[in-house]
Design a protein around this motif. Structure first.
Motif, mmCIF file in Angstrom:
data_model
loop_
_atom_site.group_PDB
_atom_site.id
_atom_site.type_symbol
_atom_site.label_atom_id
_atom_site.label_comp_id
_atom_site.label_asym_id
_atom_site.label_seq_id
_atom_site.Cartn_x
_atom_site.Cartn_y
_atom_site.Cartn_z
ATOM 1 N N ARG A 95 5.132 -8.550 4.785
ATOM 2 C CA ARG A 95 5.836 -8.431 6.079
ATOM 3 C C ARG A 95 4.946 -7.860 7.186
ATOM 4 O O ARG A 95 5.356 -7.822 8.335
ATOM 5 N N ASP A 96 3.753 -7.376 6.809
ATOM 6 C CA ASP A 96 2.811 -6.787 7.750
ATOM 7 C C ASP A 96 3.474 -5.665 8.558
ATOM 8 O O ASP A 96 3.363 -5.595 9.783
ATOM 9 N N ASP A 97 4.165 -4.783 7.808
ATOM 10 C CA ASP A 97 4.893 -3.690 8.437
ATOM 11 C C ASP A 97 5.266 -2.652 7.378
ATOM 12 O O ASP A 97 5.157 -2.909 6.168
ATOM 13 N N LEU A 98 5.728 -1.510 7.845
ATOM 14 C CA LEU A 98 6.192 -0.469 6.924
ATOM 15 C C LEU A 98 7.555 -0.827 6.371
ATOM 16 O O LEU A 98 8.406 -1.354 7.083
ATOM 17 N N ARG A 99 7.757 -0.514 5.098
ATOM 18 C CA ARG A 99 9.032 -0.745 4.430
ATOM 19 C C ARG A 99 9.287 0.396 3.461
ATOM 20 O O ARG A 99 8.377 1.075 3.003
ATOM 21 N N SER A 100 10.561 0.569 3.119
ATOM 22 C CA SER A 100 10.967 1.535 2.114
ATOM 23 C C SER A 100 11.587 0.754 0.964
ATOM 24 O O SER A 100 12.479 -0.077 1.188
ATOM 25 N N PHE A 101 11.112 1.004 -0.248
ATOM 26 C CA PHE A 101 11.566 0.265 -1.430
ATOM 27 C C PHE A 101 12.241 1.218 -2.410
ATOM 28 O O PHE A 101 11.666 2.251 -2.762
ATOM 29 N N VAL A 143 8.545 5.703 12.221
ATOM 30 C CA VAL A 143 9.134 4.409 11.879
ATOM 31 C C VAL A 143 10.190 4.546 10.789
ATOM 32 O O VAL A 143 11.285 4.001 10.906
ATOM 33 N N LEU A 144 9.884 5.279 9.731
ATOM 34 C CA LEU A 144 10.803 5.353 8.586
ATOM 35 C C LEU A 144 11.736 6.552 8.626
ATOM 36 O O LEU A 144 12.742 6.562 7.929
ATOM 37 N N GLY A 145 11.418 7.545 9.422
ATOM 38 C CA GLY A 145 12.246 8.742 9.421
ATOM 39 C C GLY A 145 13.002 8.999 10.703
ATOM 40 O O GLY A 145 13.707 9.992 10.814
ATOM 41 N N ALA A 146 12.891 8.113 11.676
ATOM 42 C CA ALA A 146 13.509 8.367 12.980
ATOM 43 C C ALA A 146 15.016 8.145 12.972
ATOM 44 O O ALA A 146 15.765 8.867 13.609
ATOM 45 N N GLY A 147 15.464 7.132 12.254
ATOM 46 C CA GLY A 147 16.875 6.788 12.266
ATOM 47 C C GLY A 147 17.649 7.397 11.123
ATOM 48 O O GLY A 147 17.133 8.174 10.325
ATOM 49 N N ILE A 159 -3.360 -2.713 -8.293
ATOM 50 C CA ILE A 159 -4.445 -3.602 -7.876
ATOM 51 C C ILE A 159 -5.636 -2.713 -7.534
ATOM 52 O O ILE A 159 -5.488 -1.744 -6.782
ATOM 53 N N GLU A 160 -6.776 -3.027 -8.060
ATOM 54 C CA GLU A 160 -7.970 -2.199 -7.810
ATOM 55 C C GLU A 160 -8.555 -2.498 -6.439
ATOM 56 O O GLU A 160 -9.689 -2.921 -6.295
ATOM 57 N N GLN A 161 -7.727 -2.302 -5.431
ATOM 58 C CA GLN A 161 -8.139 -2.473 -4.037
ATOM 59 C C GLN A 161 -7.568 -1.279 -3.269
ATOM 60 O O GLN A 161 -6.419 -0.891 -3.502
ATOM 61 N N PRO A 162 -8.344 -0.697 -2.372
ATOM 62 C CA PRO A 162 -7.849 0.480 -1.648
ATOM 63 C C PRO A 162 -6.560 0.197 -0.876
ATOM 64 O O PRO A 162 -6.408 -0.873 -0.279
ATOM 65 N N ALA A 163 -5.669 1.158 -0.908
ATOM 66 C CA ALA A 163 -4.425 1.047 -0.142
ATOM 67 C C ALA A 163 -4.724 1.266 1.336
ATOM 68 O O ALA A 163 -5.623 2.027 1.696
ATOM 69 N N ARG A 164 -3.975 0.588 2.167
ATOM 70 C CA ARG A 164 -4.075 0.813 3.613
ATOM 71 C C ARG A 164 -3.466 2.178 3.907
ATOM 72 O O ARG A 164 -2.378 2.492 3.426
ATOM 73 N N ASN A 165 -4.144 2.991 4.678
ATOM 74 C CA ASN A 165 -3.630 4.309 5.042
ATOM 75 C C ASN A 165 -2.864 4.239 6.353
ATOM 76 O O ASN A 165 -3.355 3.683 7.330
ATOM 77 N N VAL A 166 -1.684 4.805 6.346
ATOM 78 C CA VAL A 166 -0.856 4.884 7.548
ATOM 79 C C VAL A 166 -0.661 6.371 7.853
ATOM 80 O O VAL A 166 -0.260 7.124 6.964
ATOM 81 N N PRO A 167 -0.947 6.805 9.068
ATOM 82 C CA PRO A 167 -0.790 8.231 9.406
ATOM 83 C C PRO A 167 0.639 8.724 9.175
ATOM 84 O O PRO A 167 1.608 7.994 9.408
ATOM 85 N N SER A 177 0.871 -1.178 0.000
ATOM 86 C CA SER A 177 0.000 0.000 0.000
ATOM 87 C C SER A 177 0.905 1.225 0.000
ATOM 88 O O SER A 177 1.504 1.555 1.032
ATOM 89 N N PRO A 178 1.056 1.893 -1.153
ATOM 90 C CA PRO A 178 1.944 3.059 -1.230
ATOM 91 C C PRO A 178 1.502 4.172 -0.283
ATOM 92 O O PRO A 178 0.312 4.453 -0.163
ATOM 93 N N GLN A 179 2.481 4.809 0.368
ATOM 94 C CA GLN A 179 2.196 5.900 1.301
ATOM 95 C C GLN A 179 2.777 7.222 0.818
ATOM 96 O O GLN A 179 2.130 8.248 0.873
ATOM 97 N N ARG A 180 4.037 7.182 0.336
ATOM 98 C CA ARG A 180 4.681 8.405 -0.152
ATOM 99 C C ARG A 180 5.937 8.042 -0.932
ATOM 100 O O ARG A 180 6.490 6.962 -0.767
ATOM 101 N N LEU A 181 6.354 8.974 -1.780
ATOM 102 C CA LEU A 181 7.622 8.864 -2.496
ATOM 103 C C LEU A 181 8.619 9.801 -1.836
ATOM 104 O O LEU A 181 8.273 10.936 -1.489
ATOM 105 N N VAL A 182 9.844 9.322 -1.672
ATOM 106 C CA VAL A 182 10.898 10.094 -1.013
ATOM 107 C C VAL A 182 12.121 10.121 -1.929
ATOM 108 O O VAL A 182 12.537 9.076 -2.438
#
Length: 179
Positions: free
Chosen positions: A52-58, A84-88, A69-77, A32-37
């Motif tokens: 993986r049932d978790d956030l990842r950066s690809f 999670v992705l920007g702390a370290g 996929i014509e299914q709604p993406a899961r929204n993560v605040p 479920s795409p959240q943002r591009l960095v």
């Protein structure tokens, strides 16, 4: 990139074939795409990985195939993404953050003091002209590479585990350079 961007804008899931450079493995994932960095001359997709049932950066350039996929993406605040992705340090993520304390020689300090290694870094010059830098990290891989680039101009003061990891990389490089 086009399909990744379209899925992100339409808030749809993606089926991707992803090549992990670190392990050399290729996996099939639904994300479920959240943002591009944009980071260090590369684009990364921050996404919820349903495998993986978790956030990842690809790394976008390591996505070999992408289908919407014509299914709604899961929204993560956004706050969760940042924690999670920007702390370290760098592109590698994790929930557990450790702080590294580094000292740079006066010569290296002239360069390092002009760089931002992390938005939450703490830094100061010492009386002898050396430079102390404290930065958070969750995964040491990218941080170790950046420390090694400084050669003898950098010293890891803490934590001991990071110091040992850098020392081990230097010993391994020395063994490989002997002909």
């Amino acid at each position: 990139f086009e399909k990744v961007g379209a899925a992100l804008l339409r808030r749809k899931r993606l089926a991707i074939t992803y090549f992990a450079r670190g392990s050399g493995e290729t996996t099939e994932r639904e994300v479920s795409p959240q943002r591009l960095v944009y980071y260090r001359e590369n684009w990364y997709l921050d996404a919820w990985c349903h495998l993986r049932d978790d956030l990842r950066s690809f790394a976008v350039d390591a996505i070999r195939r992408a289908e919407i996929i014509e299914q709604p993406a899961r929204n993560v605040p956004e706050k969760t993404l940042d924690s999670v992705l920007g702390a370290g340090y760098g592109i590698f993520s994790g929930r557990k953050v450790t702080w590294a304390k580094l000292r740079f020689t006066p010569e290296r300090a002239r360069w390092v003091s002009m760089e931002q290694w992390h938005p939450k870094q703490k830094a100061r010059f010492e009386k002898d002209g050396s430079y102390l830098l404290e930065i958070p990290y969750s995964d040491s891989r990218e941080l170790v590479m950046d420390i090694l680039k400084q050669g003898a101009g950098a010293e890891v003061l803490a934590p001991a585990t990071l110091r040992k990891e850098v020392a081990a990389q230097l010993k391994a490089a020395d063994r490989k350079s002997v002909v």
